[in-house]
Design a protein around this motif. Structure first.
Motif, mmCIF file in Angstrom:
data_model
loop_
_atom_site.group_PDB
_atom_site.id
_atom_site.type_symbol
_atom_site.label_atom_id
_atom_site.label_comp_id
_atom_site.label_asym_id
_atom_site.label_seq_id
_atom_site.Cartn_x
_atom_site.Cartn_y
_atom_site.Cartn_z
ATOM 1 N N ALA A 61 0.815 -1.206 0.000
ATOM 2 C CA ALA A 61 0.000 0.000 0.000
ATOM 3 C C ALA A 61 0.853 1.264 0.000
ATOM 4 O O ALA A 61 0.438 2.305 -0.512
ATOM 5 C CB ALA A 61 -0.939 0.007 1.209
ATOM 6 N N ARG A 62 2.034 1.164 0.573
ATOM 7 C CA ARG A 62 2.929 2.333 0.643
ATOM 8 C C ARG A 62 3.915 2.403 -0.511
ATOM 9 O O ARG A 62 4.719 3.326 -0.579
ATOM 10 C CB ARG A 62 3.698 2.303 1.970
ATOM 11 C CG ARG A 62 2.821 2.495 3.186
ATOM 12 C CD ARG A 62 3.620 2.361 4.473
ATOM 13 N NE ARG A 62 2.781 2.553 5.655
ATOM 14 C CZ ARG A 62 3.196 2.364 6.906
ATOM 15 N NH1 ARG A 62 4.457 1.981 7.125
ATOM 16 N NH2 ARG A 62 2.377 2.544 7.917
ATOM 17 N N HIS A 63 3.842 1.463 -1.442
ATOM 18 C CA HIS A 63 4.810 1.439 -2.532
ATOM 19 C C HIS A 63 4.591 2.665 -3.420
ATOM 20 O O HIS A 63 3.462 2.962 -3.835
ATOM 21 C CB HIS A 63 4.646 0.166 -3.368
ATOM 22 C CG HIS A 63 5.827 -0.113 -4.242
ATOM 23 N ND1 HIS A 63 6.094 0.597 -5.394
ATOM 24 C CD2 HIS A 63 6.837 -1.023 -4.125
ATOM 25 C CE1 HIS A 63 7.190 0.148 -5.948
ATOM 26 N NE2 HIS A 63 7.663 -0.840 -5.200
ATOM 27 N N GLY B 95 -5.329 2.095 -1.308
ATOM 28 C CA GLY B 95 -3.987 2.193 -0.738
ATOM 29 C C GLY B 95 -4.055 2.045 0.766
ATOM 30 O O GLY B 95 -4.560 1.047 1.278
ATOM 31 N N GLU B 96 -3.583 3.049 1.463
ATOM 32 C CA GLU B 96 -3.620 3.004 2.923
ATOM 33 C C GLU B 96 -5.009 3.387 3.437
ATOM 34 O O GLU B 96 -5.600 4.369 2.994
ATOM 35 C CB GLU B 96 -2.581 3.947 3.506
ATOM 36 C CG GLU B 96 -1.143 3.504 3.282
ATOM 37 C CD GLU B 96 -0.171 4.257 4.161
ATOM 38 O OE1 GLU B 96 -0.014 3.867 5.346
ATOM 39 O OE2 GLU B 96 0.428 5.222 3.678
ATOM 40 N N GLY B 97 -5.482 2.626 4.386
ATOM 41 C CA GLY B 97 -6.706 2.964 5.095
ATOM 42 C C GLY B 97 -6.351 3.228 6.538
ATOM 43 O O GLY B 97 -6.339 2.313 7.366
ATOM 44 N N GLY B 98 -6.027 4.479 6.829
ATOM 45 C CA GLY B 98 -5.513 4.823 8.140
ATOM 46 C C GLY B 98 -6.573 5.324 9.100
ATOM 47 O O GLY B 98 -6.964 6.490 9.063
ATOM 48 N N SER B 99 -7.093 4.453 9.909
ATOM 49 C CA SER B 99 -7.941 4.795 11.045
ATOM 50 C C SER B 99 -9.198 5.575 10.635
ATOM 51 O O SER B 99 -9.698 5.428 9.528
ATOM 52 C CB SER B 99 -7.117 5.570 12.078
ATOM 53 O OG SER B 99 -7.785 5.639 13.315
ATOM 54 N N GLY B 100 -9.702 6.397 11.576
ATOM 55 C CA GLY B 100 -10.941 7.124 11.328
ATOM 56 C C GLY B 100 -10.829 8.137 10.213
ATOM 57 O O GLY B 100 -11.829 8.483 9.582
ATOM 58 N N ASP C 99 -7.568 6.463 0.531
ATOM 59 C CA ASP C 99 -6.116 6.297 0.467
ATOM 60 C C ASP C 99 -5.472 7.391 1.307
ATOM 61 O O ASP C 99 -5.185 8.481 0.813
ATOM 62 C CB ASP C 99 -5.630 6.369 -0.979
ATOM 63 C CG ASP C 99 -4.129 6.127 -1.100
ATOM 64 O OD1 ASP C 99 -3.511 5.715 -0.101
ATOM 65 O OD2 ASP C 99 -3.595 6.357 -2.205
ATOM 66 N N THR C 100 -5.260 7.124 2.575
ATOM 67 C CA THR C 100 -4.625 8.098 3.458
ATOM 68 C C THR C 100 -3.980 7.375 4.633
ATOM 69 O O THR C 100 -4.546 6.405 5.144
ATOM 70 C CB THR C 100 -5.639 9.126 3.989
ATOM 71 O OG1 THR C 100 -4.972 10.050 4.858
ATOM 72 C CG2 THR C 100 -6.771 8.458 4.759
ATOM 73 N N PRO C 101 -2.811 7.829 5.074
ATOM 74 C CA PRO C 101 -2.256 7.264 6.307
ATOM 75 C C PRO C 101 -3.057 7.683 7.530
ATOM 76 O O PRO C 101 -2.889 7.113 8.598
ATOM 77 C CB PRO C 101 -0.837 7.842 6.342
ATOM 78 C CG PRO C 101 -0.914 9.094 5.527
ATOM 79 C CD PRO C 101 -1.922 8.813 4.447
ATOM 80 N N TYR D 57 -4.621 -1.758 2.476
ATOM 81 C CA TYR D 57 -4.907 -2.288 3.812
ATOM 82 C C TYR D 57 -5.794 -1.286 4.521
ATOM 83 O O TYR D 57 -5.896 -0.123 4.142
ATOM 84 C CB TYR D 57 -3.623 -2.546 4.606
ATOM 85 C CG TYR D 57 -2.974 -1.315 5.210
ATOM 86 C CD1 TYR D 57 -3.332 -0.871 6.487
ATOM 87 C CD2 TYR D 57 -1.993 -0.602 4.535
ATOM 88 C CE1 TYR D 57 -2.744 0.262 7.043
ATOM 89 C CE2 TYR D 57 -1.398 0.520 5.086
ATOM 90 C CZ TYR D 57 -1.786 0.948 6.341
ATOM 91 O OH TYR D 57 -1.209 2.075 6.884
ATOM 92 N N PHE D 58 -6.466 -1.746 5.573
ATOM 93 C CA PHE D 58 -7.326 -0.885 6.388
ATOM 94 C C PHE D 58 -7.078 -1.273 7.840
ATOM 95 O O PHE D 58 -7.157 -2.445 8.196
ATOM 96 C CB PHE D 58 -8.800 -1.102 6.029
ATOM 97 C CG PHE D 58 -9.639 0.141 6.075
ATOM 98 C CD1 PHE D 58 -9.410 1.142 7.012
ATOM 99 C CD2 PHE D 58 -10.697 0.311 5.188
ATOM 100 C CE1 PHE D 58 -10.185 2.277 7.055
ATOM 101 C CE2 PHE D 58 -11.483 1.444 5.215
ATOM 102 C CZ PHE D 58 -11.224 2.438 6.149
#
Length: 463
Positions: free
Chosen positions: A265-267, A387-392, A348-350, A410-411
């Motif tokens: 996801a971070r690539h 991509g990134e599924g970062g928390s709330g 798609d966000t950290p 990922y989430f």
């Protein structure tokens, strides 16, 4: 300095040739020199009429723009500075009513200096009439597009301008609540320009005159509500839905571990929102800004055409999402809901931005606003985690029960590194913690968080 077109020239610049039909003007009897008996007011009006050929500061009617029928309001700045008086209010109210009655989009070509002093408070109260008509038109699900000409100031900006669903501006136009003669002496002129208002999140696009007709026509295509007899389908996933085994055997392998999911996801070479949106839509126009003084380049929002049908979108671009991004997304989701247009969100966000500026800008309230907009939507909302599924900060854009994931996503409730730190584990334990969090695409499907894994990647994306 921009060229100041007359009201009718402005209409001709955006409408199909010969298609404009003027609406009948409501009649009102006024005492000599108006309601305040302002000496010389009748003479001023007569001179303005001779100079412009108009009887009031607005011209209203219907016309086709790119083949689509619309209701038009166009201000005549040469008539007492395009100011609003009682008769102006009568014409504006009639135009709004016509738009609702005939379910025609309303396009306002604004050039005004504000309320008419010669009519005092009765002129100022026309802003309440306009605001009421704007609200009724919004509630009726009729789209409103404003074009800010030079100048757009005072109550015209604060009602017809900012009250529109889409706000376009001509380059170099003076735009602001305060006109040039009433601003502080040390005011920065750039803040009162079309470009300044765009940078501050109050205008969706600054459009060159040569492109204006086509842009307005495209927006009419994108905002036209679907026929009740042909309701719009929900947005399809961006690829074919696959079960986990098919994805494992295909070109986009499911990550074997949680840490592999994070790394994929971070690539830097994986496809981001721009690639997905370009592959999905045949026509796409952006909406910019939260209308509260902020923008976030890491949140792409707007409307597009998919197989000839309009779809709204809100897409994170892999950066920490700022409060303005959440507010812009919420604004677009609510607009789509009013117009009966389905919504696609790309996650798609950290995570949400958590710096001091974000807290001062109301990060928590902005995230809550997005959660609320998604929860309240009566139109279909479809989400793809790309991509990134970062928390709330990511979950705020996710549709409950209608979220899909790509193989390189990922989430997680929290980033594995942060989870390890909270649990007082050494940094090298982050990979093992990622496995415990069960954040892989196939884990999300098994947990019921996601409906399925989606592929393939957009054309041209790196392997």
């Amino acid at each position: 300095m921009t060229t100041r077109l007359s009201a009718r020239a402005a209409i001709a610049s955006v409408t199909d040739p010969g298609s404009f039909t003027e609406l009948p003007a409501p009649q009102r009897d006024s005492p000599p020199d108006g309601p305040l008996a302002w000496s010389g007011y009748d003479d001023s009006r007569a001179r303005a009429a001779r100079r412009t050929g108009e009887e009031e500061s607005v011209v209203t009617g219907t016309a086709r723009i790119g083949g689509a029928e619309a209701t038009l309001i166009s201000f005549e700045f040469g008539f007492l500075g395009g100011s609003l008086g009682e008769r102006t209010g009568d014409r504006l109210e009639a135009a709004y009513t016509h738009a609702r009655t005939h379910r025609l989009p309303l396009v306002s070509l604004i050039a005004t200096g504000g309320s008419r002093m010669q009519e005092g408070m009765l002129a100022l109260t026309q802003l309440q009439r306009v605001a009421r008509q704007c609200v009724l038109t919004r509630a009726a699900g009729v789209p409103q597009i404003a074009v800010l000409r030079d100048p757009t100031t005072g109550g015209g900006w604060a009602t017809l301008g900012t009250g529109a669903d889409v706000i376009l501006a001509l380059p170099g136009a003076q735009v602001g609540f305060a006109g040039s003669r009433v601003r502080p002496a040390d005011a920065d002129p750039a803040a009162y320009s079309a470009e300044g208002q765009y940078a501050a999140g109050h205008v969706d696009a600054v459009v060159p005159p040569v492109d204006l007709a086509g842009t307005v026509a495209d927006w009419l295509r994108l905002l036209t509500p679907p026929s009740p007899a042909q309701p719009a389908p929900p947005p399809a996933a961006l690829g074919d839905v696959q079960d986990v085994q098919e994805a494992q055997d295909g070109d986009d392998p499911i990550p074997p571990t949680g840490w592999d999911a994070v790394q994929q996801a971070r690539h830097p070479d994986r496809p981001h929102a721009q690639a997905y949106l370009d592959a999905y839509f045949t026509l796409r126009l952006p909406l910019s800004g939260d209308r509260a003084g902020g923008t976030d380049p890491g949140m792409l929002c707007g409307f597009g055409l998919r197989e000839g049908r309009p779809v709204a979108y809100a897409a994170q671009c892999g950066t920490a999402t700022r409060p303005a991004g959440y507010r812009t997304a919420a604004r677009v989701i609510r607009l789509a809901d009013r117009l009966g247009i389905p919504v696609l969100t790309l996650v798609d966000t950290p995570g949400a931005a958590n710096d001091t500026a974000a807290e001062h800008a109301g990060a928590g309230a902005a995230i809550a606003d997005t959660f609320t907009a998604v929860a309240a939507a009566s139109v279909p909302v479809t989400t793809l985690v790309i991509g990134e599924g970062g928390s709330g900060g990511a979950l705020a854009l996710a549709a409950p029960g209608n979220t899909w994931v790509t193989p390189d996503s990922y989430f997680s409730v929290i980033a594995p590194e942060l989870a390890a730190a909270i649990l007082k584990r050494p940094p090298e334990d982050a990979p093992a913690t990622a496995d415990q969090l069960r954040i892989r695409p196939q884990d999300l499907v098994a947990l019921g968080v996601a409906r399925g894994v989606v592929g393939p990647k957009p054309p041209g994306a790196s392997a």
